[in-house]
Design a protein around this motif. Sequence first.
Motif: not given
Length: 533
Positions: A236-264
């Motif tokens: 239903a949603a993704v939450a992540f705290t960590g590096s920019r590289a990992a966060g951007m990769a997760l955000k791209a995957a979640a965004d492509k699937a239309g998932k709310p994603v909250y990355v710090e």
Amino acid sequence: MSPIDTLHPILVDGRWIRAGAPTGRFRAVDPSTKRELGGRGYPVSDWPDLEAMLAAGRRAAADMARLPAGRIADFLDTYAGAIEARAAELVETAHRETGLPTEPRLRNVELPRTSGQLRQAAQAARDGGWSRPTIDTAAGIRSVHGPLGGPVLVFGPNNFPFAFNGIAGGDFAAAIAAGNPVIAKAHPGHPGTSALLAEAALASAEATGLPAGAVQMFFHADVGLGLRLAADPAVAAVAFTGSRAAGMALKAAADKAGKPVYVEMSSVNPVFVLAGALRERGTAIANELHASCAMGAGQFCTKPGLAVLAPGGHAEAFVEALRHLTAAAAPGVLLTPRSPQAVADAVARLRSAGADLLAGGGIADAAAGHAFQPTLLRVSGRRFLEDPVALQSEAFGPVCLLVAADSTEQLPRIAEAMEGNLTAAVYSDTGGADDETYDALERILRPRVGRLLNDRMPTGVAVSAAMNHGGPFPSTGHPGFTAVGFPAAAIRFSALHCYDNVRHHRLPPSLRDHNPTGALLRWIDGEWTTRDA
């Protein structure tokens, strides 16, 4: 006994089970000695393990949507108590796995913060005001924030084994308070700590009647599977705290699937020290900056990694004081075996962009464990403005870059070159001599940061309802939400549920005419009120 039998089980659908066919295994490492810790190893899960968690999470989501808010609050309160009851074991395990000091950091600061924010989440769930019930009696339309309808996937970071842990920290508490199950990924830097927390979470869930799949946890997975999990329709949603590289990769995957994603992700948290403040108390501010940069060996997302100094002789005295403090400081333990080289790479990028090394700059002696020398660099304002992107590279360690402005008029231009950050701080003369410069900077910094500070370093993050631990990209993926502070943090993991002409007895209790608690604040026909509709 087979090698698989020696691995720690994973938490799936209310049971600790053996990982099905792990693609690898790992052990926890004591970063202060660089030695692997004894006991069980931990599995790197394959897709069938994760798929089973998704199925259980979907079932749990349907059940949790029907639970009274008081049941969820009871779980959060019970879990807070369970953590406190196991404090000694948790603190000792986290100390071995992270090298963080038992006192005051783990026992007296982070563990109480963790149980405290769970209790704040419980109060938010019980009170219900976070859900913003809204009633338009004339139109017959009512709305309220409610659960997302699936599990929330939480990736915890390496630097907070309790307060941001995927199975116990702020994102976990917020997702549960909003009525969602959680699938947590433990950080490989503290797997044993995460396992102990998961044991307490499961026992608390069973004691309070939460569905079996409400809290689940795996230890690790290959990067590709983590991205596949984030994009799965069941999440239903993704939450992540960590590096920019990992966060951007997760955000791209979640965004492509239309998932709310909250990355710090990344923040250098600039500190501006104005001329009057340098003249009035420069040495004291230098000591504050050094202490803030050195705290936790610089491994805080709110560490001031960059300080901008107004020009003049007092600035030079400030630089010299800070250089002496940095050169004399002992290296602190970094959290993972990869950390020293990662910090060295970040320092190399800053130097290649034109920064001069004033102190430190190298990986520390092996006797200090995984460590990096406290490091101070300097660059002119002119050079910073020529390459501001490279000179804002985050060094996640005891590193600070000083930007020496060439003129007072240059300070606003430096502020305009800043990326989005979690925080910015401005030190100014207490008598008002810097007010004009402050006003010019405030207009520029305010939209670039989540939290603006005066005369205080940004490293501490209070768990307060008024706190914003968030900010514009690239500090986070969305500027409108906070990862710390209730009730606001829960809103991220909710959907707006609207009811149009729905029969009164079919409405959620918070949207019926009668106020269910007598104290629930609702927006009724254009006003916030506790009255009945």
